[in-house]
Design a protein around this motif. Sequence first.
Motif, PDB file in Angstrom:
ATOM      1  N   ARG A  54      -1.710 -44.664  10.692  1.00  0.00           N
ATOM      2  CA  ARG A  54      -0.495 -43.851  10.743  1.00  0.00           C
ATOM      3  C   ARG A  54      -0.076 -43.349   9.359  1.00  0.00           C
ATOM      4  O   ARG A  54       0.298 -42.195   9.189  1.00  0.00           O
ATOM      5  N   THR A  55      -0.165 -44.203   8.367  1.00  0.00           N
ATOM      6  CA  THR A  55       0.232 -43.838   7.009  1.00  0.00           C
ATOM      7  C   THR A  55      -0.663 -42.741   6.451  1.00  0.00           C
ATOM      8  O   THR A  55      -0.181 -41.777   5.851  1.00  0.00           O
ATOM      9  N   GLU A  56      -1.966 -42.869   6.655  1.00  0.00           N
ATOM     10  CA  GLU A  56      -2.909 -41.865   6.170  1.00  0.00           C
ATOM     11  C   GLU A  56      -2.667 -40.516   6.839  1.00  0.00           C
ATOM     12  O   GLU A  56      -2.689 -39.467   6.187  1.00  0.00           O
ATOM     13  N   CYS A  57      -2.405 -40.541   8.128  1.00  0.00           N
ATOM     14  CA  CYS A  57      -2.126 -39.335   8.893  1.00  0.00           C
ATOM     15  C   CYS A  57      -0.864 -38.650   8.363  1.00  0.00           C
ATOM     16  O   CYS A  57      -0.846 -37.435   8.144  1.00  0.00           O
ATOM     17  N   LEU A  58       0.176 -39.425   8.142  1.00  0.00           N
ATOM     18  CA  LEU A  58       1.429 -38.873   7.631  1.00  0.00           C
ATOM     19  C   LEU A  58       1.232 -38.273   6.242  1.00  0.00           C
ATOM     20  O   LEU A  58       1.710 -37.175   5.952  1.00  0.00           O
ATOM     21  N   ALA A  59       0.512 -38.969   5.372  1.00  0.00           N
ATOM     22  CA  ALA A  59       0.256 -38.452   4.028  1.00  0.00           C
ATOM     23  C   ALA A  59      -0.496 -37.126   4.092  1.00  0.00           C
ATOM     24  O   ALA A  59      -0.188 -36.197   3.348  1.00  0.00           O
ATOM     25  N   GLU A  60      -1.463 -37.027   4.972  1.00  0.00           N
ATOM     26  CA  GLU A  60      -2.225 -35.782   5.147  1.00  0.00           C
ATOM     27  C   GLU A  60      -1.295 -34.625   5.514  1.00  0.00           C
ATOM     28  O   GLU A  60      -1.366 -33.540   4.941  1.00  0.00           O
ATOM     29  N   ALA A  61      -0.431 -34.870   6.476  1.00  0.00           N
ATOM     30  CA  ALA A  61       0.479 -33.816   6.934  1.00  0.00           C
ATOM     31  C   ALA A  61       1.484 -33.425   5.850  1.00  0.00           C
ATOM     32  O   ALA A  61       1.762 -32.242   5.660  1.00  0.00           O
ATOM     33  N   LEU A  62       2.011 -34.398   5.133  1.00  0.00           N
ATOM     34  CA  LEU A  62       2.998 -34.108   4.095  1.00  0.00           C
ATOM     35  C   LEU A  62       2.360 -33.403   2.899  1.00  0.00           C
ATOM     36  O   LEU A  62       2.895 -32.409   2.409  1.00  0.00           O
ATOM     37  N   ASP A  63       1.222 -33.903   2.430  1.00  0.00           N
ATOM     38  CA  ASP A  63       0.579 -33.297   1.262  1.00  0.00           C
ATOM     39  C   ASP A  63       0.071 -31.892   1.541  1.00  0.00           C
ATOM     40  O   ASP A  63      -0.003 -31.068   0.641  1.00  0.00           O
ATOM     41  N   ASN A  64      -0.277 -31.613   2.780  1.00  0.00           N
ATOM     42  CA  ASN A  64      -0.791 -30.293   3.135  1.00  0.00           C
ATOM     43  C   ASN A  64       0.249 -29.422   3.830  1.00  0.00           C
ATOM     44  O   ASN A  64      -0.080 -28.340   4.317  1.00  0.00           O
ATOM     45  N   GLN A  65       1.468 -29.917   3.881  1.00  0.00           N
ATOM     46  CA  GLN A  65       2.593 -29.209   4.496  1.00  0.00           C
ATOM     47  C   GLN A  65       2.227 -28.621   5.859  1.00  0.00           C
ATOM     48  O   GLN A  65       2.460 -27.444   6.141  1.00  0.00           O
ATOM     49  N   ILE A  66       1.660 -29.477   6.693  1.00  0.00           N
ATOM     50  CA  ILE A  66       1.311 -29.075   8.053  1.00  0.00           C
ATOM     51  C   ILE A  66       2.597 -28.906   8.831  1.00  0.00           C
ATOM     52  O   ILE A  66       3.424 -29.811   8.887  1.00  0.00           O
ATOM     53  N   GLU A  67       2.776 -27.752   9.408  1.00  0.00           N
ATOM     54  CA  GLU A  67       4.054 -27.397  10.004  1.00  0.00           C
ATOM     55  C   GLU A  67       4.193 -27.750  11.474  1.00  0.00           C
ATOM     56  O   GLU A  67       5.300 -27.769  11.993  1.00  0.00           O
ATOM     57  N   TRP A  68       3.119 -27.975  12.192  1.00  0.00           N
ATOM     58  CA  TRP A  68       3.201 -28.152  13.638  1.00  0.00           C
ATOM     59  C   TRP A  68       2.731 -29.529  14.062  1.00  0.00           C
ATOM     60  O   TRP A  68       1.824 -30.097  13.481  1.00  0.00           O
ATOM     61  N   GLY A  69       3.370 -30.036  15.094  1.00  0.00           N
ATOM     62  CA  GLY A  69       2.918 -31.260  15.734  1.00  0.00           C
ATOM     63  C   GLY A  69       3.490 -32.533  15.158  1.00  0.00           C
ATOM     64  O   GLY A  69       4.186 -32.543  14.147  1.00  0.00           O
ATOM     65  N   VAL A  70       3.175 -33.623  15.839  1.00  0.00           N
ATOM     66  CA  VAL A  70       3.554 -34.958  15.405  1.00  0.00           C
ATOM     67  C   VAL A  70       2.381 -35.518  14.616  1.00  0.00           C
ATOM     68  O   VAL A  70       1.249 -35.544  15.097  1.00  0.00           O
ATOM     69  N   TRP A  71       2.652 -35.949  13.408  1.00  0.00           N
ATOM     70  CA  TRP A  71       1.648 -36.530  12.522  1.00  0.00           C
ATOM     71  C   TRP A  71       2.232 -37.806  11.938  1.00  0.00           C
ATOM     72  O   TRP A  71       3.346 -37.796  11.422  1.00  0.00           O
ATOM     73  N   GLY A  72       1.520 -38.891  12.028  1.00  0.00           N
ATOM     74  CA  GLY A  72       1.993 -40.142  11.441  1.00  0.00           C
ATOM     75  C   GLY A  72       3.322 -40.603  11.994  1.00  0.00           C
ATOM     76  O   GLY A  72       4.073 -41.283  11.323  1.00  0.00           O
ATOM     77  N   GLY A  73       3.625 -40.220  13.212  1.00  0.00           N
ATOM     78  CA  GLY A  73       4.866 -40.645  13.846  1.00  0.00           C
ATOM     79  C   GLY A  73       6.086 -39.831  13.467  1.00  0.00           C
ATOM     80  O   GLY A  73       7.216 -40.221  13.762  1.00  0.00           O
ATOM     81  N   MET A  74       5.881 -38.690  12.807  1.00  0.00           N
ATOM     82  CA  MET A  74       7.011 -37.848  12.416  1.00  0.00           C
ATOM     83  C   MET A  74       6.830 -36.435  12.958  1.00  0.00           C
ATOM     84  O   MET A  74       5.729 -35.902  12.974  1.00  0.00           O
ATOM     85  N   THR A  75       7.931 -35.850  13.353  1.00  0.00           N
ATOM     86  CA  THR A  75       7.921 -34.468  13.832  1.00  0.00           C
ATOM     87  C   THR A  75       7.898 -33.514  12.641  1.00  0.00           C
ATOM     88  O   THR A  75       8.136 -33.918  11.498  1.00  0.00           O
ATOM     89  N   GLU A  76       7.667 -32.246  12.935  1.00  0.00           N
ATOM     90  CA  GLU A  76       7.666 -31.255  11.850  1.00  0.00           C
ATOM     91  C   GLU A  76       9.021 -31.187  11.163  1.00  0.00           C
ATOM     92  O   GLU A  76       9.106 -31.035   9.946  1.00  0.00           O
ATOM     93  N   ARG A  77      10.097 -31.331  11.908  1.00  0.00           N
ATOM     94  CA  ARG A  77      11.446 -31.294  11.322  1.00  0.00           C
ATOM     95  C   ARG A  77      11.641 -32.468  10.362  1.00  0.00           C
ATOM     96  O   ARG A  77      12.166 -32.304   9.260  1.00  0.00           O
ATOM     97  N   GLU A  78      11.217 -33.644  10.775  1.00  0.00           N
ATOM     98  CA  GLU A  78      11.351 -34.825   9.920  1.00  0.00           C
ATOM     99  C   GLU A  78      10.511 -34.690   8.646  1.00  0.00           C
ATOM    100  O   GLU A  78      10.976 -35.034   7.552  1.00  0.00           O
TER     101      GLU A  78
END
Length: 107
Positions: A54-78
Amino acid sequence: MGVRPISQSGDNDMWVEDWALRAACRETAKPDELFVRGAEQNQAKQVCQGCPVRTECLAEALDNQIEWGVWGGMTERERRALVRRHPSASWRKILETARTRAQTASA
């Protein structure tokens, strides 16, 4: 390749480089289930509970500013809220450090 230690203590704490292969959603969810809107996002986030990467997934989404979907347990808004507060942060480094501190504190 694959994983690398994140602590010097000799324990099994690892940062998983090939995290997508180990993700809970790979086995339990259809990809479209993680790219939903509104209240359905809460259901999608449930897939992330207990995910070993989960942590790795979240870091990927945050570092790459992925705008869509749930990543690492967080929504795009979060995720957007975090990135807005710390726009130039290395989320992988932040999350690695936080994981190491939490594991050290619980030992």
